[in-house]
Design a protein around this motif. Structure first.
Motif, PDB file in Angstrom:
ATOM      1  N   ILE A   1       0.340  -1.742  -0.004  1.00  0.00           N
ATOM      2  CA  ILE A   1      -0.018  -0.120  -0.392  1.00  0.00           C
ATOM      3  C   ILE A   1       1.195   1.143  -0.412  1.00  0.00           C
ATOM      4  O   ILE A   1       2.084   1.351   0.624  1.00  0.00           O
ATOM      5  CB  ILE A   1      -1.040   0.181   1.308  1.00  0.00           C
ATOM      6  CG1 ILE A   1      -0.165   0.000   2.919  1.00  0.00           C
ATOM      7  CG2 ILE A   1      -2.233  -1.069   1.051  1.00  0.00           C
ATOM      8  CD1 ILE A   1      -1.871   0.145   4.175  1.00  0.00           C
TER       9      ILE A   1
ATOM     10  N   GLN B   1      -3.765   6.145   0.377  1.00  0.00           N
ATOM     11  CA  GLN B   1      -4.557   4.801  -0.378  1.00  0.00           C
ATOM     12  C   GLN B   1      -5.653   4.596   1.131  1.00  0.00           C
ATOM     13  O   GLN B   1      -5.441   4.451   2.305  1.00  0.00           O
ATOM     14  CB  GLN B   1      -3.462   3.729  -0.687  1.00  0.00           C
ATOM     15  CG  GLN B   1      -4.392   2.334  -1.287  1.00  0.00           C
ATOM     16  CD  GLN B   1      -3.460   1.506  -1.312  1.00  0.00           C
ATOM     17  OE1 GLN B   1      -2.307   1.742  -2.040  1.00  0.00           O
ATOM     18  NE2 GLN B   1      -4.169   0.380  -1.429  1.00  0.00           N
TER      19      GLN B   1
ATOM     20  N   VAL C   1      -7.661   1.832   2.559  1.00  0.00           N
ATOM     21  CA  VAL C   1      -7.493   0.607   3.318  1.00  0.00           C
ATOM     22  C   VAL C   1      -8.893   0.436   3.257  1.00  0.00           C
ATOM     23  O   VAL C   1      -8.335  -1.131   3.950  1.00  0.00           O
ATOM     24  CB  VAL C   1      -6.527   0.604   3.255  1.00  0.00           C
ATOM     25  CG1 VAL C   1      -4.736   1.143   3.098  1.00  0.00           C
ATOM     26  CG2 VAL C   1      -6.222   1.492   5.022  1.00  0.00           C
TER      27      VAL C   1
ATOM     28  N   ARG D   1      -7.773   6.091   5.238  1.00  0.00           N
ATOM     29  CA  ARG D   1      -6.980   6.589   4.413  1.00  0.00           C
ATOM     30  C   ARG D   1      -5.201   6.357   5.440  1.00  0.00           C
ATOM     31  O   ARG D   1      -5.633   7.002   6.332  1.00  0.00           O
ATOM     32  CB  ARG D   1      -6.784   7.759   4.202  1.00  0.00           C
ATOM     33  CG  ARG D   1      -7.841   7.830   2.771  1.00  0.00           C
ATOM     34  CD  ARG D   1      -7.981   9.404   1.860  1.00  0.00           C
ATOM     35  NE  ARG D   1      -9.250   8.763   0.850  1.00  0.00           N
ATOM     36  CZ  ARG D   1      -8.923   8.658  -0.327  1.00  0.00           C
ATOM     37  NH1 ARG D   1      -8.401   8.042  -0.435  1.00  0.00           N
ATOM     38  NH2 ARG D   1     -10.717   8.479  -0.687  1.00  0.00           N
TER      39      ARG D   1
END
Ligand SMILES: [Zn+2]
Length: 377
Positions: free
Chosen positions: A286, A290, A292, A309
């Motif tokens: 990751i 991002q 997640v 995030r």
């Protein structure tokens, strides 16, 4: 039966101050006094198996330090049942329900005192039951052991990418000793943890003059055959590396992927309560920023989910498996590519057989003379 252990019904009862057996196979319980209203002279029966034969290193294997981590408990129970002394050079101590009251309850912490064994070292012989367990392990089991392997998993709330693990230490020789055991374990991944170790079994082993690694394999309130097998094979691999058991027939797996984990940097937490929906899987790489996961609040019609995030980048090595989530719960942590210094240390630790080397040096060599006298060097 050996030493001062009492034999009851074919099973040994070992008191907190009794010496450990030094030969043969002893299966039974450490007797941890627990006086309560329903049982004035009662004790908690902490399962233990000691298998010893000849001169060689002593290895201590712990599982059930957190009672909801089952993979190590199963793997060690199988090993305790199947290893016989004539296969052993040295001694194997198997303590599969290290925080016994927690393991009996299948809970992370002891239901008696609420304590987490792996945050309780060095414990206290006059303390609560988990403190007594910690004290026994640090004071009685670890000083007898050249090295310690503490088998963990993610427990009820987390799942781990199967990994051997060890904590950082400022002394490069200590780091190398830990790294060598972790590599011998043979898991596909190694986690190199930066965290304070004083209250953990790693700090306990260091104070006791031993060297400890751990493993983090599976979790999520259930076991898989693959996770138990990785744990079981890891224990056998380490025993072979130390010269305590013969090398297994199967060739060793290719070298592991080593990742650094910093507890202050690499953990991601939920800041809203609700239902956690992960959007990544174990082993995913990751990047910062991002999305997640999401936290959902089905109790408020029309509410938007709360996005999680990440501000950390790396490989997801641990992921929350419990859906119901509170503010402050860890939802994942990553491992990162190691720094160049650690990469160099990995190379030099490869093939480092310090346990058997240490023992070869320690063992007195006896040369017989014609008069029958011996000449020890
Ligand atoms: Zn654990």
């Amino acid at each position: 039966m050996d030493g001062n252990a009492k034999n009851h019904d074919g099973r040994a009862l070992i008191g907190l101050a009794d010496p450990l057996p030094v030969s043969g196979k002893t299966m039974g319980y450490v007797r941890v006094p627990y006086s309560r209203n329903e049982s004035a002279y009662g004790f908690i029966a902490a399962p233990i198996t000691v298998i010893a034969n000849g001169d060689g290193p002593t290895a201590l294997f712990l599982a059930g330090s957190q009672g909801d981590e089952f993979e190590g408990q199963i793997a060690l129970s199988r090993l305790a049942q199947e290893i016989e002394p004539d296969a052993v050079t040295g001694r194997i101590i198997i303590f599969p329900m290290a925080n016994t009251s927690a393991a009996e309850a299948g809970q992370r912490n002891s239901p008696i005192d609420g304590l987490n064994l792996n945050r309780t070292y060095p414990g206290d012989i006059r303390g609560r039951i988990t403190e007594i367990m910690a004290n026994y392990i640090e004071r009685a089991l670890m000083p007898e052991s050249d090295f310690v392997v503490d088998l963990h998993s993610g427990g009820a709330s987390l799942e781990y990418l199967p990994s051997a693990a060890f904590l950082d230490h400022p002394d490069p020789n200590e780091r190398a000793r830990r790294l060598a055991i972790a590599m011998a374990f043979g898991a596909p991944s190694i986690l190199f943890w930066k965290a304070n170790e004083d209250r953990t079994s790693s700090g306990a082993a260091r104070r006791a003059g031993s060297v400890r690694i751990s493993a983090e394999i599976g979790g999520g309130s259930r076991v898989t055959g693959a996770h138990v097998a990785t744990t079981y094979n890891g224990v056998r691999n380490v025993l072979a590396w130390a010269g305590i058991l013969p090398f297994p027939e199967a060739p060793a797996a290719p070298g592991p992927v080593v990742r650094e984990v910093d507890m202050e940097r690499d953990y991601l937490y939920a800041l809203e309560p609700g239902l956690f929906e992960p959007l990544v899987s174990l082993g995913d790489d990751i990047v910062a920023g991002q999305l997640v996961g999401r936290i959902h609040d089905p109790s408020t019609p029309g509410s938007m989910p709360h996005d999680i995030r990440t501000d950390v980048a790396g490989t997801v090595v641990c992921l929350r498996s419990l859906t119901k989530t509170d503010r402050g719960d860890c939802v994942l942590h990553v491992g990162r590519a190691p720094q160049s210094q650690l990469l160099a240390e990995i190379e030099s630790a490869r093939g480092l057989t310090w346990v058997s080397d240490l023992y070869r040096r320690r063992r007195p060599r006896v040369r017989r003379t014609p008069k029958g006298e011996s000449d020890e060097t």
